[in-house]
Enzyme design. Structure first.
Site, PDB file in Angstrom:
ATOM      1  N   HIS A 119     -13.513  17.691  26.746  1.00 25.03           N
ATOM      2  CA  HIS A 119     -12.620  18.734  27.268  1.00 25.03           C
ATOM      3  C   HIS A 119     -12.789  19.963  26.381  1.00 25.03           C
ATOM      4  O   HIS A 119     -13.113  19.863  25.198  1.00 25.03           O
ATOM      5  CB  HIS A 119     -11.183  18.204  27.205  1.00 25.03           C
ATOM      6  N   ASP A 196      -9.893  12.155  20.927  1.00 25.11           N
ATOM      7  CA  ASP A 196      -9.016  12.758  21.925  1.00 25.11           C
ATOM      8  C   ASP A 196      -8.581  11.642  22.870  1.00 25.11           C
ATOM      9  O   ASP A 196      -9.342  11.209  23.735  1.00 25.11           O
ATOM     10  CB  ASP A 196      -9.775  13.858  22.677  1.00 25.11           C
ATOM     11  N   LYS A 222       0.918  13.241  29.825  1.00 24.00           N
ATOM     12  CA  LYS A 222      -0.071  12.419  30.513  1.00 24.00           C
ATOM     13  C   LYS A 222       0.280  10.938  30.426  1.00 24.00           C
ATOM     14  O   LYS A 222      -0.459  10.084  30.931  1.00 24.00           O
ATOM     15  CB  LYS A 222      -1.463  12.684  29.950  1.00 24.00           C
TER      16      LYS A 222
END
Length: 402
Positions: A119, A196, A222
């Site tokens: 990302h 991550d 999330k």
């Protein structure tokens, strides 16, 4: 059998929109009533600032805030709650590490290894750091199926490697990396490793001590929690050696105009008034998820992904992007003729919510010759009927656009 329909009843937004098929969970999940109640209860019973007052509301707020820190530590099996730093989310956590640990430890010629799957949040902060200190970024290539090219990874490792940054599960195409093996390989060269975990924490049981990483970062929103809050986990000895990141209240020990001394971690990295109610909601989300049958949820989400990918194989004019053997509950789709934005608009008219674009992973999609894809991502409350509706919607939409 796992009952996703029964679980769905715990999510007020989904119950108020019974026709909604929400398949954008990699972007953000919906929130169960337990999370909404926890935030409301805090505001109704304990609203005050933390760590700064001796009155009963301040004590109650501080207890709730630090209790939330303990909940996060338990959720990922940290050795101590003092290893948990609250941030606004994954992106801020990575920036904190880059600007504190990175500034203190990286020099010209040092190398940072990142994967092509990352990302933007795990690319740009390191690029900014490299521009300041002269470090070099080395991206690891992918195989055609979207898995990591392990030969290339091992070829990049050297005594110059100071940091390995990698996603646990790709937000764009779902590839799950063998993080334990990658961590062990990097540690053989004394490199630090940042994971991550934004896309992993809702779907996998995370044990940071067993993983043996150095930093693990993730976001609340999330994993069924509020937006605007997340966590950085780092080894206690690493946090103890890291300089402050932002200055102000909360992170100090003593201030004078001549000099300032700083509080120990985690307070040293939490300047200013924190997002207290959101932190309480964060902990409530993790506690709620821990109370569920997590192995059953994982099997359910995997079954949904397989159902979707098998169904897509029967539809002409599209292909699945990312077919690695190990994947999270994410399916990315490219079209031979139609534009993914057009397809998504037709799906939205059917109350099917998906994501389109580059998913903040432009280097990944560029390496695959793509500008964007349509992404469907699953959570515990999704059902087989959701998948069937998406497959029907895609088939009929492509027929219209043909």
């Amino acid at each position: 059998m796992f009952d996703a329909h029964a679980l769905r009843a715990q999510f007020p937004l989904l119950m108020r929109a019974p026709g909604l098929i929400y398949l954008d969970n990699a972007a953000t999940t919906q929130k169960p009533l337990a999370v909404l109640d926890a935030e409301r209860h805090f505001y109704e019973t304990a609203n005050a600032n933390v760590h700064r007052g001796s009155h009963r509301l301040a004590v109650a707020a501080t207890d709730a805030f630090e209790g939330a820190r303990a909940s996060v530590a338990r959720f990922i099996n940290a050795a101590s709650s003092d290893e948990i730093v609250f941030t606004r989310g994954t992106t801020e956590a990575i920036n904190l590490v880059a600007q504190s640990w990175g500034e203190a430890n990286l020099r010209a010629g040092d190398e940072i290894i990142l994967t092509t799957l990352e990302h933007h949040a795990n690319i740009v902060p390191w690029q900014m750091l490299a521009a300041r200190c002269g470090a070099i970024i080395r991206p690891v290539h992918l195989l055609r199926d979207g898995s990591l090219d392990m030969d290339h990874f091992h070829a990049l490792l050297s005594d110059k490697t100071k940091l390995l940054g990698l996603t646990h599960i790709s937000n764009a195409i779902g590839s799950e990396l063998p993080v334990a093996d990658l961590i062990a390989a990097a540690h053989r060269f004394s490199a630090k490793v940042l994971i991550d975990g934004a896309q992993a924490v809702a779907h996998k049981t995370i044990d940071v001590q067993a993983l043996d990483a150095d930093f693990y970062v993730f976001s609340s929103h999330k994993v069924y929690g509020p937006t605007g809050i997340g966590a950085l986990w780092a080894r206690a000895e690493i946090l103890a050696a890291m300089p402050p990141w932002q200055g102000g209240g909360e992170m100090i020990e003593r201030v004078s105009f001549e000099t300032t001394s700083y509080a120990p971690a985690p307070a040293r990295f939490e300047a200013g008034t924190p997002a207290i109610a959101q932190t309480v909601g964060f902990a409530a989300a993790l506690d709620w998820l821990q109370a569920q049958d997590r192995p059953a949820i994982a099997r359910h989400e995997e079954a949904l992904r397989q159902q979707l990918e098998q169904g897509l194989g029967q539809i002409d004019g599209l292909r699945v992007i990312g077919t690695a053997a190990h994947k999270g509950p994410v399916v990315s789709i490219a079209f031979s003729e139609a534009h993914p934005y057009d397809v998504a608009q037709f799906l939205d008219a059917r109350e099917i919510a998906v994501r389109v674009g580059n998913h903040c992973a432009q280097p990944l999609l560029s390496s695959m010759g793509l500008q964007g894809t349509l992404r469907a991502s699953f959570a515990a409350y999704n059902t087989a009927d959701d998948v069937t509706a998406l497959l029907t919607g895609l088939s009929e939409t492509l027929a219209i656009l043909a």
